[in-house]
Design a protein around this motif. Structure first.
Motif, PDB file in Angstrom:
ATOM      1  N   ASP A  34       0.836  -1.208   0.000  1.00  0.00           N
ATOM      2  CA  ASP A  34       0.000   0.000   0.000  1.00  0.00           C
ATOM      3  C   ASP A  34       0.866   1.251   0.000  1.00  0.00           C
ATOM      4  O   ASP A  34       2.049   1.221   0.329  1.00  0.00           O
ATOM      5  N   SER A  35       0.259   2.382  -0.349  1.00  0.00           N
ATOM      6  CA  SER A  35       1.000   3.636  -0.497  1.00  0.00           C
ATOM      7  C   SER A  35       1.579   4.122   0.835  1.00  0.00           C
ATOM      8  O   SER A  35       2.657   4.719   0.865  1.00  0.00           O
ATOM      9  N   GLU A  36       0.888   3.867   1.946  1.00  0.00           N
ATOM     10  CA  GLU A  36       1.390   4.305   3.247  1.00  0.00           C
ATOM     11  C   GLU A  36       2.718   3.635   3.577  1.00  0.00           C
ATOM     12  O   GLU A  36       3.658   4.279   4.061  1.00  0.00           O
ATOM     13  N   VAL A  38       4.869   2.478   1.401  1.00  0.00           N
ATOM     14  CA  VAL A  38       5.869   3.030   0.486  1.00  0.00           C
ATOM     15  C   VAL A  38       6.358   4.395   0.969  1.00  0.00           C
ATOM     16  O   VAL A  38       7.557   4.653   1.033  1.00  0.00           O
ATOM     17  N   VAL A  39       5.422   5.277   1.313  1.00  0.00           N
ATOM     18  CA  VAL A  39       5.781   6.627   1.755  1.00  0.00           C
ATOM     19  C   VAL A  39       6.639   6.576   3.024  1.00  0.00           C
ATOM     20  O   VAL A  39       7.665   7.258   3.132  1.00  0.00           O
ATOM     21  N   MET A  60       2.547  11.787  -1.719  1.00  0.00           N
ATOM     22  CA  MET A  60       2.620  11.335  -3.093  1.00  0.00           C
ATOM     23  C   MET A  60       1.748  12.234  -3.980  1.00  0.00           C
ATOM     24  O   MET A  60       0.573  12.450  -3.695  1.00  0.00           O
ATOM     25  N   TRP A  64      -0.454   6.133  -8.154  1.00  0.00           N
ATOM     26  CA  TRP A  64       0.516   5.045  -8.239  1.00  0.00           C
ATOM     27  C   TRP A  64      -0.223   3.726  -8.142  1.00  0.00           C
ATOM     28  O   TRP A  64      -1.098   3.538  -7.291  1.00  0.00           O
ATOM     29  N   THR A  65       0.105   2.807  -9.043  1.00  0.00           N
ATOM     30  CA  THR A  65      -0.522   1.485  -9.055  1.00  0.00           C
ATOM     31  C   THR A  65       0.420   0.480  -8.405  1.00  0.00           C
ATOM     32  O   THR A  65       1.536   0.270  -8.887  1.00  0.00           O
ATOM     33  N   PRO A  66       0.035  -0.123  -7.282  1.00  0.00           N
ATOM     34  CA  PRO A  66       0.910  -1.074  -6.589  1.00  0.00           C
ATOM     35  C   PRO A  66       1.068  -2.355  -7.396  1.00  0.00           C
ATOM     36  O   PRO A  66       0.258  -2.656  -8.291  1.00  0.00           O
ATOM     37  N   LEU A 107       8.533   7.792  -8.484  1.00  0.00           N
ATOM     38  CA  LEU A 107       7.466   8.433  -7.707  1.00  0.00           C
ATOM     39  C   LEU A 107       7.808   9.895  -7.457  1.00  0.00           C
ATOM     40  O   LEU A 107       8.966  10.255  -7.236  1.00  0.00           O
TER      41      LEU A 107
END
Length: 239
Positions: A34-36, A38-39, A60, A64-66, A107
């Motif tokens: 998930d984006s969290e 990644v960030v 972000m 963005w597609t995981p 990103l």
């Protein structure tokens, strides 16, 4: 109930509890990245790479597609670091799913480097000694106010090089090392040569803070020489 039986029952209960805890940890379900995650991973990596104090906050900016697959453990690795931190960042990274490559991405983030900075509580005059009793602390974005004075910087060796209004965040331009030697004043000069100590008086030809090299004039010979500031009105000559 005998002591031996109590001990046996306690040991069995401990084994059961440990087995249940292990089983619970072992059945972590595979999940998508998930984006969290990644960030947070990129913010932590950049903070360590640039040795940042305070907190690096990232947002972000583009969709963005995981990766489509799932994994029990995800890792995010930066493949190229920015040359410097800025409010807008482009980051290249790789995703690892249970240790295997699961794709790469470029990103874009909005960044804020939040850190405590000194704030003038009241008007401060030029030449005033640096005194934290005159100051407050404000959380500041150091990517926007790059010259802000961090709240872990500044001590008694500093003084204000210009006047500051109340309520303003201090910058490095507002302060400077407090001069211990001042131009036009007589100072004590010491020099050592082996076991020999020489002391004389000299005229400072410039201001100097602790450790600075300054020009001193011998009032008798009118010759100039270089000495290093060690204390208030005290310099030392190195041979």
């Amino acid at each position: 109930m005998s002591t031996a039986i109590r001990t046996l029952l306690f040991s069995l209960a401990t084994l059961v509890a440990a087995h249940a805890s292990f089983a619970s940890a072992d059945i972590a379900k595979p999940a998508k990245l998930d984006s969290e995650t990644v960030v947070n991973a990129i913010a932590s990596d950049l903070s360590a790479h640039f040795n940042l104090g305070g907190e690096l906050q990232l947002e972000m900016l583009r969709p963005w597609t995981p990766p489509a697959r799932t994994a029990r453990e995800w890792r995010v690795q930066l493949t190229q670091y920015p040359s410097a931190l800025a409010s807008s960042l482009l980051v290249r990274c790789r995703f690892l799913a249970d240790g295997e490559s699961a794709g790469e991405a470029v990103l874009t983030f909005r960044a804020m480097h939040m850190r405590d900075a000194w704030l003038a509580r009241q008007p401060i005059n030029v030449g005033a000694a640096f005194d934290t009793g005159l100051l407050d602390v404000r959380r500041t974005d150091f990517l926007r106010d790059r010259d802000a004075l961090p709240a872990d910087a500044g001590d008694g060796t500093y003084s204000f090089s210009r006047s500051v209004q109340s309520g303003r965040v201090l910058t490095w331009r507002d302060v400077g090392r407090r001069p211990l030697v001042r131009k036009g004043e007589m100072v004590e000069v010491t020099a050592t040569d082996g076991g020999l100590l020489i002391t004389l008086k000299g005229l400072a030809m410039q201001n100097g803070a602790q450790g600075d090299a300054v020009t001193i004039r011998n009032p008798d010979s009118r010759r100039d020489f270089t000495a290093f500031v060690v204390d208030e009105n005290h310099v030392h000559v190195r041979f």
